[in-house]
Design a protein around this motif. Sequence first.
Motif, PDB file in Angstrom:
ATOM      1  N   LEU A 160       0.827  -1.207   0.000  1.00  0.00           N
ATOM      2  CA  LEU A 160       0.000   0.000   0.000  1.00  0.00           C
ATOM      3  C   LEU A 160       0.867   1.265   0.000  1.00  0.00           C
ATOM      4  O   LEU A 160       0.462   2.297  -0.531  1.00  0.00           O
ATOM      5  CB  LEU A 160      -0.926   0.001   1.226  1.00  0.00           C
ATOM      6  N   ALA A 161       2.056   1.170   0.614  1.00  0.00           N
ATOM      7  CA  ALA A 161       2.973   2.313   0.586  1.00  0.00           C
ATOM      8  C   ALA A 161       3.361   2.634  -0.854  1.00  0.00           C
ATOM      9  O   ALA A 161       3.426   3.807  -1.252  1.00  0.00           O
ATOM     10  CB  ALA A 161       4.208   1.999   1.420  1.00  0.00           C
ATOM     11  N   GLY A 162       3.618   1.584  -1.641  1.00  0.00           N
ATOM     12  CA  GLY A 162       3.913   1.793  -3.060  1.00  0.00           C
ATOM     13  C   GLY A 162       2.729   2.390  -3.796  1.00  0.00           C
ATOM     14  O   GLY A 162       2.886   3.263  -4.660  1.00  0.00           O
ATOM     15  N   MET A 163       1.525   1.937  -3.415  1.00  0.00           N
ATOM     16  CA  MET A 163       0.323   2.475  -4.047  1.00  0.00           C
ATOM     17  C   MET A 163       0.159   3.959  -3.734  1.00  0.00           C
ATOM     18  O   MET A 163      -0.219   4.762  -4.603  1.00  0.00           O
ATOM     19  CB  MET A 163      -0.911   1.698  -3.569  1.00  0.00           C
ATOM     20  N   LEU A 164       0.496   4.344  -2.507  1.00  0.00           N
ATOM     21  CA  LEU A 164       0.376   5.750  -2.103  1.00  0.00           C
ATOM     22  C   LEU A 164       1.317   6.627  -2.931  1.00  0.00           C
ATOM     23  O   LEU A 164       0.948   7.721  -3.366  1.00  0.00           O
ATOM     24  CB  LEU A 164       0.708   5.867  -0.606  1.00  0.00           C
ATOM     25  N   ILE A 165       2.536   6.136  -3.159  1.00  0.00           N
ATOM     26  CA  ILE A 165       3.492   6.887  -3.983  1.00  0.00           C
ATOM     27  C   ILE A 165       2.983   7.004  -5.415  1.00  0.00           C
ATOM     28  O   ILE A 165       3.048   8.069  -6.035  1.00  0.00           O
ATOM     29  CB  ILE A 165       4.861   6.182  -3.948  1.00  0.00           C
ATOM     30  N   ALA A 166       2.459   5.886  -5.929  1.00  0.00           N
ATOM     31  CA  ALA A 166       1.935   5.905  -7.305  1.00  0.00           C
ATOM     32  C   ALA A 166       0.791   6.910  -7.443  1.00  0.00           C
ATOM     33  O   ALA A 166       0.721   7.663  -8.425  1.00  0.00           O
ATOM     34  CB  ALA A 166       1.457   4.500  -7.687  1.00  0.00           C
ATOM     35  N   LEU A 167      -0.088   6.958  -6.455  1.00  0.00           N
ATOM     36  CA  LEU A 167      -1.220   7.894  -6.506  1.00  0.00           C
ATOM     37  C   LEU A 167      -0.733   9.341  -6.492  1.00  0.00           C
ATOM     38  O   LEU A 167      -1.272  10.200  -7.207  1.00  0.00           O
ATOM     39  CB  LEU A 167      -2.154   7.632  -5.324  1.00  0.00           C
ATOM     40  N   ASN A 168       0.288   9.619  -5.684  1.00  0.00           N
ATOM     41  CA  ASN A 168       0.807  10.991  -5.614  1.00  0.00           C
ATOM     42  C   ASN A 168       1.454  11.414  -6.928  1.00  0.00           C
ATOM     43  O   ASN A 168       1.324  12.565  -7.358  1.00  0.00           O
ATOM     44  CB  ASN A 168       1.827  11.097  -4.474  1.00  0.00           C
ATOM     45  N   ILE A 169       2.168  10.469  -7.578  1.00  0.00           N
ATOM     46  CA  ILE A 169       2.804  10.797  -8.862  1.00  0.00           C
ATOM     47  C   ILE A 169       1.752  11.012  -9.944  1.00  0.00           C
ATOM     48  O   ILE A 169       1.849  11.942 -10.756  1.00  0.00           O
ATOM     49  CB  ILE A 169       3.790   9.683  -9.256  1.00  0.00           C
ATOM     50  N   VAL A 170       0.736  10.144  -9.945  1.00  0.00           N
ATOM     51  CA  VAL A 170      -0.337  10.300 -10.940  1.00  0.00           C
ATOM     52  C   VAL A 170      -1.040  11.644 -10.756  1.00  0.00           C
ATOM     53  O   VAL A 170      -1.394  12.321 -11.737  1.00  0.00           O
ATOM     54  CB  VAL A 170      -1.345   9.135 -10.812  1.00  0.00           C
ATOM     55  N   GLU A 171      -1.222  12.039  -9.513  1.00  0.00           N
ATOM     56  CA  GLU A 171      -1.874  13.330  -9.246  1.00  0.00           C
ATOM     57  C   GLU A 171      -1.078  14.476  -9.868  1.00  0.00           C
ATOM     58  O   GLU A 171      -1.644  15.420 -10.433  1.00  0.00           O
ATOM     59  CB  GLU A 171      -2.015  13.503  -7.728  1.00  0.00           C
ATOM     60  N   GLU A 172       0.260  14.371  -9.787  1.00  0.00           N
ATOM     61  CA  GLU A 172       1.102  15.418 -10.386  1.00  0.00           C
ATOM     62  C   GLU A 172       1.038  15.360 -11.906  1.00  0.00           C
ATOM     63  O   GLU A 172       1.097  16.397 -12.575  1.00  0.00           O
ATOM     64  CB  GLU A 172       2.539  15.248  -9.905  1.00  0.00           C
ATOM     65  N   LYS A 173       0.903  14.155 -12.451  1.00  0.00           N
ATOM     66  CA  LYS A 173       0.792  14.047 -13.908  1.00  0.00           C
ATOM     67  C   LYS A 173      -0.513  14.664 -14.391  1.00  0.00           C
ATOM     68  O   LYS A 173      -0.557  15.333 -15.424  1.00  0.00           O
ATOM     69  CB  LYS A 173       0.874  12.577 -14.325  1.00  0.00           C
ATOM     70  N   VAL A 174      -1.582  14.418 -13.616  1.00  0.00           N
ATOM     71  CA  VAL A 174      -2.879  14.992 -13.991  1.00  0.00           C
ATOM     72  C   VAL A 174      -2.817  16.517 -13.947  1.00  0.00           C
ATOM     73  O   VAL A 174      -3.375  17.208 -14.810  1.00  0.00           O
ATOM     74  CB  VAL A 174      -3.983  14.458 -13.053  1.00  0.00           C
ATOM     75  N   ASP A 175      -2.124  17.063 -12.917  1.00  0.00           N
ATOM     76  CA  ASP A 175      -2.001  18.522 -12.790  1.00  0.00           C
ATOM     77  C   ASP A 175      -0.908  19.101 -13.692  1.00  0.00           C
ATOM     78  O   ASP A 175      -0.679  20.320 -13.679  1.00  0.00           O
ATOM     79  CB  ASP A 175      -1.694  18.886 -11.332  1.00  0.00           C
TER      80      ASP A 175
END
Length: 333
Positions: A160-175
């Motif tokens: 889940l820690a890896g998932m949290l990092i992935a979500l944060n990176i995707v959020e930056e890609k979206v923005d």
Amino acid sequence: MFKKIGNIFIRDVKVNMKDFISLYVMVVPIIFAMLINIFTPGINETTVSLALVNGNHSDQIEYLEDFAKVERFDTVEEVQERVEKRDHLIGIIPEGNDYYLMTQGNEPEEMVDYATLLQSFYILDIKVEDSNSKLTEFNRTVPPLKKVLVNVSILFISVLAGMLIALNIVEEKVDRTIRAINVTPTTKLEYILGKSVMGVIFSLFGSIALIFITGFGGINLLQFLLILIVTSLLSILVGFIQGLTSSDIITAAGSIKLLFLPLIAGVLAVEILGEKWQKFFYWDPFYWAYKGNDLILSQSGTWQQVSVYAGIAFLISGVVFLILAPKIKKGLQ
């Protein structure tokens, strides 16, 4: 350098506080711990339940409570009403100078035999001290099912820690802010370290909260942290890859689930398969992490044993890093 890393971490914290999926991921360790406490019995807990009538039988109740769960009722009718419920419970009812057992009829035979023996031992005034059997134990004070569930949950939290990092990176890609690092003083290394902090802290605090809530607070925390950090490295690497290659949150969350396959495979290999099959799972870092955590949770592992397991998992994670590093570098360009 540390200020830039801290700024990236603080930004991730603010973003996660506003995102439902991220908030849900962060409370999962607490949910795991509560469920484990609710559904796993202690190693000394009995599964036999008895119902007795209050009255002049306090010595009988005290005797039986040493060997079974005892519920007390004021009348025979209340005992009967309780026995007729869906779970298995046997009533021991006084009748004159004797007793009879009240059952539904669908209780396991061994449960009825156990209740019969307990009542017979009470009438014959047989105590534990009267036994001529010698108890030999292997110092296993931890419930095996609870230990397995806690161990699996620790590995699950690292994923889940890896998932949290992935979500944060995707959020930056979206923005569309991820490419900004190429025109800012922030280096790629600082960006990677800054993005990793959230996953590492989540993995550490989540796992530590889990072991304390589930009653494993007496383990060697330094050994535990060693295995935990090594395991988290792999999840962080995969989290970066999935975050950089996914176009939205759903895709990233779905892709990170691939880590569950080696996780489950490692657990099943240790718990189910024989010794001759173990070598087929030596490639799996979760396999070594699970074995290391097992020693730590049972408080039987030496530093040498734990270090060997952590070292092997670290080497495998290093190989994975060498394979994934070019993709991470390319994704940040």
